[in-house]
Design a protein around this motif. Structure first.
Motif, PDB file in Angstrom:
ATOM      1  N   LEU A  72       0.854  -1.190   0.000  1.00  0.00           N
ATOM      2  CA  LEU A  72       0.000   0.000   0.000  1.00  0.00           C
ATOM      3  C   LEU A  72       0.885   1.234   0.000  1.00  0.00           C
ATOM      4  CD1 LEU A  72      -2.851   1.304   0.363  1.00  0.00           C
ATOM      5  CD2 LEU A  72      -2.356   1.322   2.807  1.00  0.00           C
ATOM      6  N   CYS A  73       0.761   2.039  -1.032  1.00  0.00           N
ATOM      7  CA  CYS A  73       1.548   3.259  -1.100  1.00  0.00           C
ATOM      8  C   CYS A  73       1.071   4.226  -0.012  1.00  0.00           C
ATOM      9  CB  CYS A  73       1.399   3.904  -2.478  1.00  0.00           C
ATOM     10  SG  CYS A  73       2.250   5.486  -2.592  1.00  0.00           S
ATOM     11  N   GLY A  74       2.018   4.740   0.767  1.00  0.00           N
ATOM     12  CA  GLY A  74       1.662   5.633   1.857  1.00  0.00           C
ATOM     13  C   GLY A  74       1.370   7.041   1.395  1.00  0.00           C
ATOM     14  N   SER A  75       1.516   7.319   0.098  1.00  0.00           N
ATOM     15  CA  SER A  75       1.268   8.659  -0.415  1.00  0.00           C
ATOM     16  C   SER A  75      -0.038   8.735  -1.189  1.00  0.00           C
ATOM     17  CB  SER A  75       2.423   9.099  -1.312  1.00  0.00           C
ATOM     18  OG  SER A  75       2.214  10.420  -1.754  1.00  0.00           O
ATOM     19  N   CYS A  76      -0.244   7.829  -2.152  1.00  0.00           N
ATOM     20  CA  CYS A  76      -1.476   7.855  -2.940  1.00  0.00           C
ATOM     21  C   CYS A  76      -2.474   6.825  -2.426  1.00  0.00           C
ATOM     22  CB  CYS A  76      -1.177   7.604  -4.420  1.00  0.00           C
ATOM     23  SG  CYS A  76      -0.464   5.984  -4.775  1.00  0.00           S
ATOM     24  N   ALA A  86       9.224   2.069  -4.851  1.00  0.00           N
ATOM     25  CA  ALA A  86      10.364   2.946  -5.094  1.00  0.00           C
ATOM     26  C   ALA A  86      11.127   3.210  -3.797  1.00  0.00           C
ATOM     27  CB  ALA A  86       9.900   4.272  -5.690  1.00  0.00           C
ATOM     28  N   ARG A  87      10.443   3.361  -2.677  1.00  0.00           N
ATOM     29  CA  ARG A  87      11.120   3.717  -1.437  1.00  0.00           C
ATOM     30  C   ARG A  87      10.281   3.229  -0.258  1.00  0.00           C
ATOM     31  NH1 ARG A  87      11.503   8.360   1.993  1.00  0.00           N
ATOM     32  NH2 ARG A  87       9.794   9.332   0.879  1.00  0.00           N
ATOM     33  N   GLU A  88      10.963   2.922   0.834  1.00  0.00           N
ATOM     34  CA  GLU A  88      10.264   2.525   2.051  1.00  0.00           C
ATOM     35  C   GLU A  88      10.898   3.278   3.207  1.00  0.00           C
ATOM     36  OE1 GLU A  88       9.710  -1.672   2.057  1.00  0.00           O
ATOM     37  OE2 GLU A  88       8.603  -1.647   3.946  1.00  0.00           O
ATOM     38  N   ALA A  89      10.078   4.013   3.965  1.00  0.00           N
ATOM     39  CA  ALA A  89      10.586   4.809   5.073  1.00  0.00           C
ATOM     40  C   ALA A  89       9.652   4.685   6.258  1.00  0.00           C
ATOM     41  CB  ALA A  89      10.704   6.283   4.653  1.00  0.00           C
ATOM     42  N   ASN A  90      10.206   4.334   7.434  1.00  0.00           N
ATOM     43  CA  ASN A  90       9.408   4.196   8.665  1.00  0.00           C
ATOM     44  C   ASN A  90       8.267   3.190   8.478  1.00  0.00           C
ATOM     45  OD1 ASN A  90      10.975   6.180   9.935  1.00  0.00           O
ATOM     46  ND2 ASN A  90       9.698   7.803   9.096  1.00  0.00           N
ATOM     47  N   GLY A  91       8.546   2.124   7.708  1.00  0.00           N
ATOM     48  CA  GLY A  91       7.546   1.087   7.502  1.00  0.00           C
ATOM     49  C   GLY A  91       6.480   1.478   6.511  1.00  0.00           C
ATOM     50  N   VAL A  92       6.605   2.657   5.891  1.00  0.00           N
ATOM     51  CA  VAL A  92       5.629   3.101   4.892  1.00  0.00           C
ATOM     52  C   VAL A  92       6.278   3.027   3.524  1.00  0.00           C
ATOM     53  CG1 VAL A  92       4.123   4.966   4.138  1.00  0.00           C
ATOM     54  CG2 VAL A  92       4.561   4.620   6.586  1.00  0.00           C
ATOM     55  N   TYR A  94       6.399   3.652  -0.647  1.00  0.00           N
ATOM     56  CA  TYR A  94       5.977   4.662  -1.624  1.00  0.00           C
ATOM     57  C   TYR A  94       6.210   4.110  -3.021  1.00  0.00           C
ATOM     58  CZ  TYR A  94       6.050   7.743   2.396  1.00  0.00           C
ATOM     59  OH  TYR A  94       5.825   8.300   3.611  1.00  0.00           O
ATOM     60  N   CYS A  95       5.208   4.360  -3.912  1.00  0.00           N
ATOM     61  CA  CYS A  95       5.313   3.815  -5.259  1.00  0.00           C
ATOM     62  C   CYS A  95       6.151   4.742  -6.147  1.00  0.00           C
ATOM     63  CB  CYS A  95       3.917   3.630  -5.847  1.00  0.00           C
ATOM     64  SG  CYS A  95       3.070   5.181  -6.211  1.00  0.00           S
ATOM     65  N   ARG A  96       6.466   4.233  -7.324  1.00  0.00           N
ATOM     66  CA  ARG A  96       7.289   5.020  -8.249  1.00  0.00           C
ATOM     67  C   ARG A  96       6.576   6.302  -8.689  1.00  0.00           C
ATOM     68  NH1 ARG A  96       9.938   0.704 -12.518  1.00  0.00           N
ATOM     69  NH2 ARG A  96      11.008  -0.615 -10.990  1.00  0.00           N
ATOM     70  N   ASP A  97       5.263   6.216  -8.856  1.00  0.00           N
ATOM     71  CA  ASP A  97       4.516   7.392  -9.296  1.00  0.00           C
ATOM     72  C   ASP A  97       4.686   8.532  -8.287  1.00  0.00           C
ATOM     73  OD1 ASP A  97       3.709   6.062 -11.475  1.00  0.00           O
ATOM     74  OD2 ASP A  97       1.666   5.661 -10.787  1.00  0.00           O
ATOM     75  N   CYS A  98       4.653   8.192  -6.994  1.00  0.00           N
ATOM     76  CA  CYS A  98       4.718   9.244  -5.976  1.00  0.00           C
ATOM     77  C   CYS A  98       6.158   9.701  -5.781  1.00  0.00           C
ATOM     78  CB  CYS A  98       4.154   8.721  -4.661  1.00  0.00           C
ATOM     79  SG  CYS A  98       2.374   8.416  -4.752  1.00  0.00           S
ATOM     80  N   GLU A  99       7.108   8.796  -6.015  1.00  0.00           N
ATOM     81  CA  GLU A  99       8.508   9.167  -5.846  1.00  0.00           C
ATOM     82  C   GLU A  99       9.054   9.825  -7.109  1.00  0.00           C
ATOM     83  OE1 GLU A  99      10.654   8.992  -3.085  1.00  0.00           O
ATOM     84  OE2 GLU A  99       8.666   8.878  -2.215  1.00  0.00           O
TER      85      GLU A  99
END
Ligand SMILES: [Zn+2]
Length: 100
Positions: A72-76, A86-92, A94-99
């Motif tokens: 589950l993308c933590g942004s969208c 694309a990235r994982e930070a603090n267990g959240v 993020y997909c490529r679209d948001c990054e």
């Protein structure tokens, strides 16, 4: 005297029937307006609940069904395939679209 009452009573009964039918026919639009009010209340409640859920991200992530190869993308907040991670930070995640 008594005859007058007997004559009035059927009229009253008919009047009650008429008023009942009027109430019944008036109930349909009334029910719609009532359901509209309920919808508005439900919406406001849902917003409040959603706001409360946002403060507990772990619960939200647990409730959302996702497959093993998805995240589950933590942004969208969309379910993305692992290849789009694309990235994982603090267990959240993020997909490529948001990054970008
Ligand atoms: Zn995203």
């Amino acid at each position: 005297m008594a005859t007058d009452y007997d004559e009035v009573r059927p009229d009253v009964a008919e009047a009650r029937k008429a008023s009942l039918e009027a109430v019944k026919s008036a109930n349909a639009p009334d029910a719609r307006s009532v359901s509209r009010d309920l919808d508005e209340e439900d919406t406001s409640d849902g917003v409040e609940l959603a706001g409360a859920d946002l403060s507990n991200e772990e619960l939200t992530v647990t409730v959302v069904p996702q497959k093993e190869d998805e995240f589950l993308c933590g942004s969208c907040f969309l379910i993305r395939h692992r290849t789009l991670l694309a990235r994982e930070a603090n267990g959240v995640a993020y997909c490529r679209d948001c990054e970008g």
